[in-house]
Design a protein around this motif. Sequence first.
Motif, PDB file in Angstrom:
ATOM      1  N   UNK A   1      87.186  18.280  17.967  1.00 37.78           N
ATOM      2  CA  UNK A   1      86.662  19.605  18.288  1.00 37.78           C
ATOM      3  C   UNK A   1      86.551  19.768  19.799  1.00 37.78           C
ATOM      4  N   UNK A   2      86.610  21.024  20.249  1.00 38.39           N
ATOM      5  CA  UNK A   2      86.423  21.358  21.651  1.00 38.39           C
ATOM      6  C   UNK A   2      85.149  22.157  21.833  1.00 38.39           C
TER       7      UNK A   2
ATOM      8  N   UNK B   1      78.591  26.377  12.697  1.00 39.59           N
ATOM      9  CA  UNK B   1      77.721  26.660  13.834  1.00 39.59           C
ATOM     10  C   UNK B   1      76.329  27.078  13.362  1.00 39.59           C
ATOM     11  N   UNK B   2      76.278  27.859  12.292  1.00 42.32           N
ATOM     12  CA  UNK B   2      74.990  28.305  11.746  1.00 42.32           C
ATOM     13  C   UNK B   2      74.179  27.112  11.243  1.00 42.32           C
ATOM     14  N   UNK B   3      74.832  26.208  10.534  1.00 45.04           N
ATOM     15  CA  UNK B   3      74.125  25.030  10.021  1.00 45.04           C
ATOM     16  C   UNK B   3      73.600  24.179  11.168  1.00 45.04           C
TER      17      UNK B   3
ATOM     18  N   UNK C   1      67.413  23.740  24.415  1.00 44.28           N
ATOM     19  CA  UNK C   1      67.926  24.348  23.187  1.00 44.28           C
ATOM     20  C   UNK C   1      69.448  24.309  23.163  1.00 44.28           C
ATOM     21  N   UNK C   2      70.069  24.655  24.297  1.00 46.65           N
ATOM     22  CA  UNK C   2      71.526  24.615  24.354  1.00 46.65           C
ATOM     23  C   UNK C   2      72.065  23.212  24.210  1.00 46.65           C
ATOM     24  N   UNK C   3      71.441  22.252  24.882  1.00 45.53           N
ATOM     25  CA  UNK C   3      71.855  20.850  24.775  1.00 45.53           C
ATOM     26  C   UNK C   3      71.739  20.386  23.329  1.00 45.53           C
TER      27      UNK C   3
ATOM     28  N   UNK D   1      74.729  19.088  20.561  1.00 48.10           N
ATOM     29  CA  UNK D   1      74.660  17.789  19.886  1.00 48.10           C
ATOM     30  C   UNK D   1      74.641  17.977  18.376  1.00 48.10           C
ATOM     31  N   UNK D   2      73.822  18.932  17.905  1.00 52.56           N
ATOM     32  CA  UNK D   2      73.756  19.197  16.477  1.00 52.56           C
ATOM     33  C   UNK D   2      75.109  19.637  15.932  1.00 52.56           C
ATOM     34  N   UNK D   3      75.836  20.445  16.712  1.00 52.17           N
ATOM     35  CA  UNK D   3      77.142  20.931  16.284  1.00 52.17           C
ATOM     36  C   UNK D   3      78.135  19.775  16.139  1.00 52.17           C
ATOM     37  N   UNK D   4      78.116  18.859  17.107  1.00 45.87           N
ATOM     38  CA  UNK D   4      79.011  17.689  17.011  1.00 45.87           C
ATOM     39  C   UNK D   4      78.727  16.899  15.739  1.00 45.87           C
TER      40      UNK D   4
END
Length: 394
Positions: free
Chosen positions: A77-78, A314-316, A379-381, A385-388
């Motif tokens: 993923x990018x 992304x939502x999850x 929050x962004x960080x 991490x959560x997305x990865x």
Amino acid sequence: MTVSIASLHPRATQFVDEFTTWRHHLHAHPETAFAENLTSAFVAQKLQSFGLEVKTGIAKTGVVATLHGNKGAGKRIGLRADMDALDIHETTNLPYASKHPGKMHACGHDGHMTMLLGAAKILAEAPDFAGTVDFIFQPAEENEGGGREMVNEGLFDSHPVDAVYGMHNWPGRDIGTMAMKPGPMMASYDIFEIIIDGRGCHAAMPHLGRDPITTAGQVLLALQTITARNVNPLQSAVISPTQLFAGDTWNVIPDTATIRGTVRTFAPDIQDLVEARLKTVADATAKAFDCTARVMYQRRYPATINSDAETGIAHAAAAKVVGLANIDTNPEPSMASEDFAFMLNEKPGSYVWLGNGPTDGNCLLHNAAYDFNDAAIPYGVSYWISLVMECLSD
């Protein structure tokens, strides 16, 4: 209002002071499209210090860093952040205000870089996932299409991701909230120039000439009928003339007048319709006043369209950081534009908005008093991490 920080990644809060220092450094040294040399060097140095594979010089100043998970093969993923600033003279008077006169991080790209760098640092410490992450730092988002140039230079050939994700801060939304939806998030961005050719003459003898200024006024009015009478009212289109200039002195009707502006749409068929009608309306209106119109129409950025599956991912990921109640799943799409769209035209993905707090003190995007809200950094960080982990968990 700020939501509970209980769901933030612990390392994101632990390093928040360091991350904030990075953000202030980037804010103080803004650079505009394709000239992000100091910015690019700072980003590359940080990524190298995390032990990542780093490639520089993509689209002049673009940087991509690669991290392989320690749990074997998997998807790739990018994650993308933009780097450029704007040609705005900053008026914040902050201790870390721009040191480059006439240039300013007035759109939060300093915060975007910081959040992605922070995620890269933390993930590199313990890459407990299966697959690969490419951290994409893109130049020239504002006007000049750095995303297009990275794609054209083979970004996804050298880094063949399965999906690509982006994020933008959003003033007016609470810290600790996010917004996303499948489908259109940002509009396309087209520009136009209409040159009205008349015949110059003495201002006291207008009957001897062909007045391009009066004609330009009629063209301006006629352009607004396109959205009012040609575009389906259930569709969206905005035609905004933003420049009008003609003449050099008081007593001369000039030979030409020029109108410039932008067009924003979401759907390709509406984009086609508006372009065709703009050319026809300009030409016909000019002829009605015995002038001619030369029209330049250029499509700059396509619409930013999120794919269904990746927006679900992304939502999850966001839900694990800010909670379901703090995610707007049906935000109004913005008529502003994003060249992340070029990446989404090549790969499925999702572009989300991160709350940046109130707009007090003119803290609006592209405003000289704007400053990215450091409270949004963890929050962004944490979201990245959560997305990865959501995408690449084995």
